[in-house]
Write a protein that holds these residues in place. Structure first.
Motif, mmCIF file in Angstrom:
data_model
loop_
_atom_site.group_PDB
_atom_site.id
_atom_site.type_symbol
_atom_site.label_atom_id
_atom_site.label_comp_id
_atom_site.label_asym_id
_atom_site.label_seq_id
_atom_site.Cartn_x
_atom_site.Cartn_y
_atom_site.Cartn_z
ATOM 1 N N TYR A 60 0.836 -1.208 0.000
ATOM 2 C CA TYR A 60 0.000 0.000 0.000
ATOM 3 C C TYR A 60 0.867 1.253 0.000
ATOM 4 C CZ TYR A 60 -2.538 3.864 2.187
ATOM 5 O OH TYR A 60 -3.030 5.101 2.496
ATOM 6 N N ARG A 61 1.875 1.278 0.867
ATOM 7 C CA ARG A 61 2.745 2.458 0.941
ATOM 8 C C ARG A 61 3.501 2.668 -0.374
ATOM 9 N NH1 ARG A 61 2.987 0.242 6.298
ATOM 10 N NH2 ARG A 61 1.960 1.713 7.719
ATOM 11 N N ALA A 62 3.996 1.592 -0.958
ATOM 12 C CA ALA A 62 4.666 1.696 -2.262
ATOM 13 C C ALA A 62 3.678 2.190 -3.329
ATOM 14 C CB ALA A 62 5.268 0.352 -2.659
ATOM 15 N N HIS A 63 2.464 1.677 -3.261
ATOM 16 C CA HIS A 63 1.421 2.070 -4.200
ATOM 17 C C HIS A 63 1.121 3.572 -4.073
ATOM 18 C CE1 HIS A 63 -2.154 1.538 -6.700
ATOM 19 N NE2 HIS A 63 -2.815 2.249 -5.800
ATOM 20 N N CYS A 64 1.054 4.061 -2.853
ATOM 21 C CA CYS A 64 0.803 5.492 -2.642
ATOM 22 C C CYS A 64 1.931 6.331 -3.235
ATOM 23 C CB CYS A 64 0.635 5.801 -1.156
ATOM 24 S SG CYS A 64 -0.938 5.224 -0.482
ATOM 25 N N ARG A 65 3.169 5.917 -3.010
ATOM 26 C CA ARG A 65 4.309 6.663 -3.569
ATOM 27 C C ARG A 65 4.221 6.696 -5.104
ATOM 28 N NH1 ARG A 65 6.770 4.059 0.722
ATOM 29 N NH2 ARG A 65 7.559 2.353 -0.564
ATOM 30 N N LYS A 66 3.925 5.556 -5.704
ATOM 31 C CA LYS A 66 3.815 5.497 -7.167
ATOM 32 C C LYS A 66 2.610 6.306 -7.669
ATOM 33 C CE LYS A 66 5.970 0.954 -7.389
ATOM 34 N NZ LYS A 66 5.715 -0.487 -7.557
ATOM 35 N N SER A 67 1.517 6.291 -6.901
ATOM 36 C CA SER A 67 0.335 7.075 -7.267
ATOM 37 C C SER A 67 0.659 8.558 -7.326
ATOM 38 C CB SER A 67 -0.795 6.858 -6.252
ATOM 39 O OG SER A 67 -1.254 5.540 -6.263
ATOM 40 N N LEU A 68 1.414 9.022 -6.336
ATOM 41 C CA LEU A 68 1.772 10.442 -6.318
ATOM 42 C C LEU A 68 2.750 10.786 -7.436
ATOM 43 C CD1 LEU A 68 2.029 11.428 -2.557
ATOM 44 C CD2 LEU A 68 0.121 11.668 -4.133
ATOM 45 N N GLU A 69 3.654 9.858 -7.749
ATOM 46 C CA GLU A 69 4.571 10.099 -8.873
ATOM 47 C C GLU A 69 3.786 10.280 -10.169
ATOM 48 O OE1 GLU A 69 7.336 6.829 -9.014
ATOM 49 O OE2 GLU A 69 8.135 7.304 -7.025
ATOM 50 N N ARG A 70 2.765 9.456 -10.353
ATOM 51 C CA ARG A 70 2.002 9.481 -11.606
ATOM 52 C C ARG A 70 0.964 10.606 -11.631
ATOM 53 N NH1 ARG A 70 1.189 6.548 -16.037
ATOM 54 N NH2 ARG A 70 2.601 4.937 -15.324
ATOM 55 N N ASP A 92 0.064 6.761 8.342
ATOM 56 C CA ASP A 92 1.390 6.813 7.749
ATOM 57 C C ASP A 92 1.386 6.018 6.449
ATOM 58 O OD1 ASP A 92 4.075 7.005 7.130
ATOM 59 O OD2 ASP A 92 4.679 5.458 8.555
ATOM 60 N N SER A 93 1.182 6.739 5.356
ATOM 61 C CA SER A 93 1.197 6.065 4.055
ATOM 62 C C SER A 93 2.572 6.149 3.414
ATOM 63 C CB SER A 93 0.141 6.683 3.135
ATOM 64 O OG SER A 93 0.410 8.056 2.933
ATOM 65 N N GLY A 94 3.515 6.773 4.096
ATOM 66 C CA GLY A 94 4.871 6.843 3.585
ATOM 67 C C GLY A 94 5.066 7.846 2.469
ATOM 68 N N VAL A 95 4.173 8.818 2.360
ATOM 69 C CA VAL A 95 4.279 9.820 1.297
ATOM 70 C C VAL A 95 4.413 11.213 1.893
ATOM 71 C CG1 VAL A 95 2.967 8.428 -0.354
ATOM 72 C CG2 VAL A 95 1.773 10.099 1.065
ATOM 73 N N ASP A 96 4.781 12.143 1.038
ATOM 74 C CA ASP A 96 4.891 13.548 1.415
ATOM 75 C C ASP A 96 3.480 14.128 1.528
ATOM 76 O OD1 ASP A 96 5.278 16.300 1.569
ATOM 77 O OD2 ASP A 96 6.638 16.388 -0.143
#
Length: 182
Positions: A60-70, A92-96
């Motif tokens: 999920y956290r990796a997915h959130c990071r990739k979602s924000l990148e895209r 804590d989704s691990g994103v900014d």
């Protein structure tokens, strides 16, 4: 499964599996669909909830990071709202959170839209996650004073129940609340 390019089939199957509590298999189906259609924000949106529901929190956290990148710079309010909301499911989704807040701002700036209450809700949730509780209350009050907010209110209460289930470690209740919310 024998037709990997069958988009409608993958969507239907993942929805069916999710409604029957088979979160991990449904998430796997959406992950396959995401490989075929990485530009589709709806697939990204649906997958986020399924990853949390199935307990795949690192994914999920990796997915959130990739979602924000895209989609982090999207000017489309519905995309900004959904991706921001996805990244706010867990504390804590691990994103900014600054990027998520900008996405919530993009959505909340639209005031004459059928989804305006949803846009305001995600802005309030963003403020809450950043510890700005007074601002969060202001935004939630805008939601409550809007037109046709019954469904959103029920969904919002369900999200609070899901958040409580996370705090208490009650995975059984969380799964039902989480899918109903998103």
């Amino acid at each position: 499964a024998s037709q990997p390019q069958n988009e409608k089939g993958w969507r239907a199957r993942s929805g069916f599996l999710a409604r029957h509590g088979r979160w991990q298999v449904a998430a796997a189906d959406l992950a396959r669909l995401l490989e075929i259609h990485p530009e589709d924000p709806e697939v990204w949106h649906q997958l986020a909830a399924l990853l949390v529901a199935s307990g795949q929190l690192d994914a999920y956290r990796a997915h959130c990071r990739k979602s924000l990148e895209r989609f982090g710079k999207s000017n489309e309010p519905s995309t900004a709202e959904r991706i921001a909301k996805d990244c706010l499911i867990l504390p804590d989704s691990g994103v900014d959170l600054g990027v998520v807040s900008q996405m919530a701002d993009t959505a909340a700036a639209v005031t004459n839209h059928w989804a305006t209450p949803w846009f305001q809700f995600v802005k309030g949730l963003s403020e809450y996650r950043q510890g700005r509780f007074a601002k969060a209350v202001e935004w939630m009050n805008k939601v409550l004073t809007g037109v046709n907010t019954f469904i959103l209110i029920v969904s919002s209460f369900t999200m609070v129940l899901a958040l409580d289930s996370i705090q208490r470690g009650n995975q059984a209740k969380l799964k039902g609340y989480l899918f109903a919310t998103i």
